[in-house]
Each structure stands twice: as structure tokens, then as C-alpha cells.
Enzyme design. Structure first.
Site, PDB file in Angstrom:
ATOM      1  N   GLY A  35      17.665 122.524  -9.426  1.00 21.41           N
ATOM      2  CA  GLY A  35      18.523 122.307 -10.590  1.00 21.41           C
ATOM      3  C   GLY A  35      19.688 123.263 -10.691  1.00 21.41           C
ATOM      4  O   GLY A  35      20.590 123.058 -11.490  1.00 21.41           O
ATOM      5  N   CYS A 244      14.961  89.568 -14.747  1.00 25.75           N
ATOM      6  CA  CYS A 244      16.021  89.220 -13.793  1.00 25.75           C
ATOM      7  C   CYS A 244      16.100  87.691 -13.688  1.00 25.75           C
ATOM      8  O   CYS A 244      15.090  87.017 -13.511  1.00 25.75           O
ATOM      9  CB  CYS A 244      15.737  89.831 -12.433  1.00 25.75           C
ATOM     10  SG  CYS A 244      16.907  89.312 -11.163  1.00 25.75           S
ATOM     11  N   CYS A 247      15.315  86.821  -9.654  1.00 31.52           N
ATOM     12  CA  CYS A 247      14.000  87.032  -9.036  1.00 31.52           C
ATOM     13  C   CYS A 247      12.880  87.160 -10.068  1.00 31.52           C
ATOM     14  O   CYS A 247      11.715  87.281  -9.703  1.00 31.52           O
ATOM     15  CB  CYS A 247      14.025  88.271  -8.142  1.00 31.52           C
ATOM     16  SG  CYS A 247      13.988  89.827  -9.050  1.00 31.52           S
ATOM     17  N   CYS A 269      19.056  91.915 -11.244  1.00 31.36           N
ATOM     18  CA  CYS A 269      18.691  93.253 -10.800  1.00 31.36           C
ATOM     19  C   CYS A 269      19.936  93.967 -10.286  1.00 31.36           C
ATOM     20  O   CYS A 269      20.706  93.386  -9.517  1.00 31.36           O
ATOM     21  CB  CYS A 269      17.695  93.195  -9.652  1.00 31.36           C
ATOM     22  SG  CYS A 269      16.082  92.600 -10.109  1.00 31.36           S
ATOM     23  N   CYS A 275      15.967  92.947  -5.329  1.00 28.42           N
ATOM     24  CA  CYS A 275      16.037  91.562  -5.794  1.00 28.42           C
ATOM     25  C   CYS A 275      15.865  90.588  -4.618  1.00 28.42           C
ATOM     26  O   CYS A 275      15.072  89.644  -4.687  1.00 28.42           O
ATOM     27  CB  CYS A 275      17.374  91.331  -6.491  1.00 28.42           C
ATOM     28  SG  CYS A 275      17.411  89.873  -7.545  1.00 28.42           S
TER      29      CYS A 275
END
Lengths: 296, 264
Positions: A35, A244, A247, A269, A275
Site C-alpha cells: 500500500g 447480464c 449470458c 457483463c 461473458c
């Protein structure tokens, strides 16, 4: 390859070896201090700032000839940014490329984490526009560095407070600040906050490169990453409340696509590989058409 | 006067909250302030007066840790302030200390709502419950006479007097024990000044604050301060109980200062 003569004009993966060593040192330091933003001597790259110069340099420093590279932009493999960066490394490094998340060893991404869970040995490289999470609250770099040094992160919550005061909820929906390993507050780059839970305890190495701002930072595998929130307004990994349309996936992050002038829209997606994989496996959404015979 | 008697009693049986000894700050070869020493007791208000360039702002900056003095020592509650790690000093200045700037723009975040401004110090010391933070902010806005429906407005939409009151609320919300004030009434018109002073006097008394207040306005110290230090050329030329110094100034410069006040 037909472009062999052109390719030979460059060192492997475009950058010279000294530059790659310098970047690797910064990456190692970043991995050692999760970080923490490590300064590095960012180079001019043959693309404009804002197009992933930081991510490209990190990728270049990580690549070996055996790697298989995947590049995504907002989850898609076939948008301008992804296509041009993928082509760049095909020409300058000659590495294999793929669109399948599971097959890639290095994935450079702009603004998404793939839906398919990453595995050990994979490297995820993020393109970061502004690495400093405190920047829009405190403009002075000297002061933000001091705040990181002394762990003075109250200001980050002031931003979230302002969100709730103005919108009734935490309206920050991307680049949502996180605390890494209980120490540094980090900007996860402009990924949707839906992806934040995937940052923590991830098996892959996650590297963040900011070219213009000359910073590299990292989240090593299996690191604790916590999204900041209030006790009475907890963090929510939100997405559009739909499935979606291609899909039928229920749990993936969706793009909203306007389909005509009458307000019709579809949700698909944002991760195109995910997808496609589902459609090939026979899943069909509301507006989808069954894919004949799997692989097209 | 009651306050004075209190001050004297306090000295008898209490430890000073804040001790300054031989504090000196040079700017190159020029003197910022020279050999300043005093003790401040809990609940006591110390005024520092002097003309522009007399070193009073330098002194306050040294005391609050914004400037590093060249010589001398500063002790807060038995702890050596100058020898502290920066983490500790900054924690102190977020919790037990407060600093009210002359210009509220220096002390406020102008891009953040009033509630966020008041809540910042709470969040800095670990408050993580939005409802509690907001309730506390509303309460403090009320105490400094800002209407509760202004809580989501930015300070840029406030008048100068309101901004100054907001700055005071923002500073006092964590219940500090020691407050530094640099010309808190500067730039305000007299009626607003009077109300602000009234408010400050009430808060200081209710919360039992120790205050070090720098000003060139003798009326401010007359109203607020128990004790007074007069500075000239970086040195303290006279100090004593406020009424004593103002009514019977001994040093030539104090006499000049007191006699320079326009009588309306």
C-alpha cells in the site's frame, strides 16, 4: 514474424535493462510495504499520459519471454486501449497473448478486476491515474506524505461523511479508498467499488503503476484489504440490479448499453472474457442468442 | 475580581498546565522573540498584546509547535513538547490542543460542509459512527449559534463572523484543554466582535479551558484574559494581572499602548 526487423530495434519489452531493474526495485519495495507509494523514475513511453504509461512500465519490467499476456480496458479485451497495449507488447516483447483470464500469467488492467478468480503465480497490473487517495482533500504533496507517515487518515472519512451528508449514502462508486494490512490507505485505481472485495486475500500479485505521478505500489498475495466505511453506513459492493442480458450472470459487474433512441437499454457483463465463457458453456440471458456449437 | 482570585487560588494548589522557559527564536540574526518565560494554569486565560512585529505571533507559533524555537523549553502537563516525536505532538494538537487562526480560511476546509469541518477532528481520533458524528456536529453548531439547517452548507456560504464561530466549534469539539488563539476577532466588525467575545467568554468558563490569546486589541484581553503579557521588540516588557497592567501600566511602552486606545 514479419515485424522481426522492426522488433529488433528495441530491447525486450521496449525498456532498457537498467530501467527495468530500477522499476523492479520499486516493485519489490512496494511488495515489501503493502500500500505504500514508492517513487520511481517514470520514463517517457510511446503513448500519452493517461493511456496507461505506468501500467505499461510495470508490465514491461515483469514480463519474461515465457509469459502469456492479457490486457483489458474496463473489463473488455477488444477496446482501443487494450488492443493497442497488447499489440505494443506483441511487437516489442514477442510474448504470447490471450483473452482468457485463466490462461494469462500477466494481466494488465484498466479499471476492472476480472470476474474469474485469479490464481497463485498470476500478476495483475493496474493503470493508475492518481495514486494519492488524499489528493483531492489535501493538495499539498508534503502534507499528504506526512499524513501517510503518521497514519493521519481522518480526512479520508471526511470525504465519506460529505458523501452521506449530500447523498444520503456513500456515493463514491469507484476509486473507493481502502486500508491495506491495517496500515496504509490506498487508492485502488478507478475500479468500481464492486471489485473492492476482490483486492483482499487475492492469490495473485497486484501491482499498481502511475506513470505521470511516478509512483508504484503493490498488494502482495493474501493481503488484508479493507474498504473504509462508517459503522452505521457500512461498505456495500454495489452493482446495477440486473442480470447480464447476454449470458444471464447474476453476480458480475454490468455495463449499461443504450440500444435505441427510445430509452431501451441492455445490461451486459463488463468482463467480456467472462461473458463469452459463460455463453460458450450454454448460458443465455434475456436478450442473448445461444452460441451454436461453443467456440465460434 | 472573581477570576483573578480563582487564578491566585489555582496557583496555590495546582501544577501549571503549560510551562515556557527561556523561549527564543531568531530569524537569521533578527530576533523573533527573546527569552520568554511563563506558566499557565488550568482554566487560566493569558493575553499577549503588543504592536505589529513585536514577536507575539512568532511566540504563539513556537508554542503551538508550528515553528521550532532556537532555545528554551516548553512543557505541557509534565511532558517536554519540543522533545516529543512528531506523531505525539500532532496527536496532541488534534486532541488536547486547539488553534484558532485569525483568518478562518486558514483554519477551515472551505470545500467541506460545516458538519464535515466540525466532524473532522472526531474522525481523526477514530469516530466511525456517522449518526454520532452528525449529532455532535449539530450540537456544536448550536453552541456557537449557527442554525442547525446550515450544517450541510460550505463555509464559503457563511459570513465572516459565522466562519469564525465555525472555526471555534471545529476546534473545541474534541474537548481540548489548551487553546491557542491568534487575533480571533480580527477583521470582524464591532457588533460581531462583541458577540463573538461573549460567546468565547461563555465557552472558556463552561469548559474550563486554558487559553493563550494573541491580540493587539486591548478590549479583547480586558474581557477575556486573567493575565496579560506586553511584548515589544521580541521581549516581554511587562506582565501581570490584566486589570493591573491596563489600569496601572508601569513600562513606558505599556503606558503608550494603553493611552493609544481611542475613547469614543
Amino acid at each position: 514474424m514479419t515485424q522481426a526487423s522492426e522488433t529488433n530495434a528495441y530491447n525486450f519489452a521496449y525498456l532498457d535493462e537498467q530501467t527495468k531493474r530500477m522499476i523492479r526495485r520499486a516493485i519489490l519495495k512496494g511488495v515489501a510495504v503493502p500500500g505504500y507509494q514508492v517513487p520511481f523514475a517514470s520514463r517517457e513511453m510511446p503513448m500519452p499520459y493517461g493511456w496507461g504509461t505506468g501500467g505499461v512500465q510495470v508490465t514491461a519490467a515483469c514480463l519474461v519471454p515465457e509469459d502469456r499476456l492479457k490486457v483489458i480496458d474496463q473489463g473488455a479485451d477488444d477496446t482501443t486501449n487494450a488492443v493497442s497495449i497488447r499489440k505494443f507488447f506483441q511487437r516489442t516483447a514477442g510474448v504470447a497473448v490471450t483473452e482468457a483470464t485463466g490462461e494469462a500469467t500477466v494481466i494488465q488492467t484498466r479499471h476492472r478486476i476480472p470476474e474469474t478468480p485469479l490464481t497463485e503465480g498470476q500478476i495483475l497490473v493496474y493503470q493508475v491515474p492518481i495514486p494519492e487517495p488524499l489528493r483531492f482533500l489535501e493538495p499539498r504533496e508534503t502534507e499528504t506524505r506526512k499524513m501517510h507517515e503518521l497514519e493521519e487518515y481522518g480526512l479520508m472519512h471526511v470525504k465519506l461523511y460529505e458523501d452521506i451528508a449530500r447523498h444520503g449514502e456513500i456515493a463514491t462508486s469507484y476509486a473507493y479508498p481502502v486500508k491495506v494490512e491495517g496500515r496504509y490507505v490506498m487508492d485502488p485505481s478507478p475500479i468500481p467499488k464492486f471489485d473492492n472485495p476482490k483486492l483482499g486475500d487475492n492469490a495473485a500479485i497486484q501491482l499498481f503503476g502511475a506513470g505521470r505521478e511516478q509512483r508504484i505500489y503493490a498488494v502482495p498475495p493474501y493481503t488484508q484489504v479493507v474498504s473504509l466505511d462508517f459503522d452505521d453506513h457500512p461498505f456495500v459492493a454495489s452493482k446495477a440490479p440486473h442480470d447480464c442480458d447476454l449470458c444471464g450472470a447474476k453476480g458480475s459487474y454490468l455495463d449499461e448499453v443504450i440500444t435505441d433512441d427510445a430509452g431501451s437499454r441492455m445490461y451486459v457483463c463488463s468482463d467480456t472474457d467472462f461473458c463469452t465463457g459463460r455463453r460458450e458453456a450454454g448460458h443465455v440471458g434475456r436478450l442473448g442468442v445461444a452460441m451454436a456449437g461453443g467456440v465460434a | 475580581m472573581g477570576a483573578v482570585e480563582l487564578g491566585i487560588c489555582a496557583k496555590g494548589n495546582e501544577q501549571p498546565l503549560f510551562q515556557v522557559d527561556g523561549l527564543t527564536k531568531y530569524y537569521g540574526t533578527r530576533v523573533g522573540c527573546l527569552d520568554v518565560s511563563f506558566d499557565l494554569f488550568p482554566g487560566e486565560v493569558l493575553g499577549i498584546v503588543g504592536e505589529s512585529g513585536s514577536g507575539k505571533s512568532t511566540l504563539l507559533s513556537c508554542l503551538a509547535g508550528h515553528l521550532r524555537p532556537d532555545l528554551g523549553s516548553v512543557t505541557y502537563d509534565g511532558r517536554d513538547v519540543l522533545g516529543m516525536a512528531e506523531t505525539e505532538r500532532r496527536r496532541l494538537s488534534r486532541t488536547e490542543w486547539a488553534y484558532v487562526h485569525q483568518n478562518p480560511r486558514d483554519g477551515l476546509r472551505m470545500g467541506v460542509s460545516a458538519g464535515g469541518n466540525v466532524g473532522e477532528r472526531l474522525m481523526a481520533i477514530g469516530a466511525r459512527h456517522y449518526g454520532t458524528i452528525r449529532d455532535t456536529a449539530t450540537d456544536w453548531l448550536g453552541r456557537v449559534e449557527i442554525a442547525a439547517d446550515r450544517i450541510d452548507d460550505r463555509p464559503s456560504a457563511f459570513s465572516g463572523g459565522m466562519q469564525q464561530r465555525l472555526q471555534i466549534a471545529r476546534n473545541l469539539v474534541t474537548g481540548p484543554r489548551l487553546v491557542f488563539m491568534d487575533e480571533p476577532t480580527g477583521g470582524l466588525d464591532v457588533s460581531v466582535q462583541a458577540r463573538l467575545l461573549d460567546l468565547l467568554r461563555g465557552l472558556v468558563r463552561d469548559l474550563g479551558l486554558s487559553v493563550i490569546i494573541v491580540t493587539h486589541d486591548l478590549a479583547v484581553v480586558r474581557l477575556l484574559a486573567d493575565r496579560l503579557m506586553v511584548m515589544k521588540g521580541g521581549r516581554v516588557v511587562e506582565q501581570g494581572l490584566t486589570d493591573q497592567v491596563l489600569d496601572d501600566p508601569q513600562h513606558a511602552y505599556s503606558q503608550l499602548l494603553v493611552s493609544s486606545v481611542l475613547q469614543v
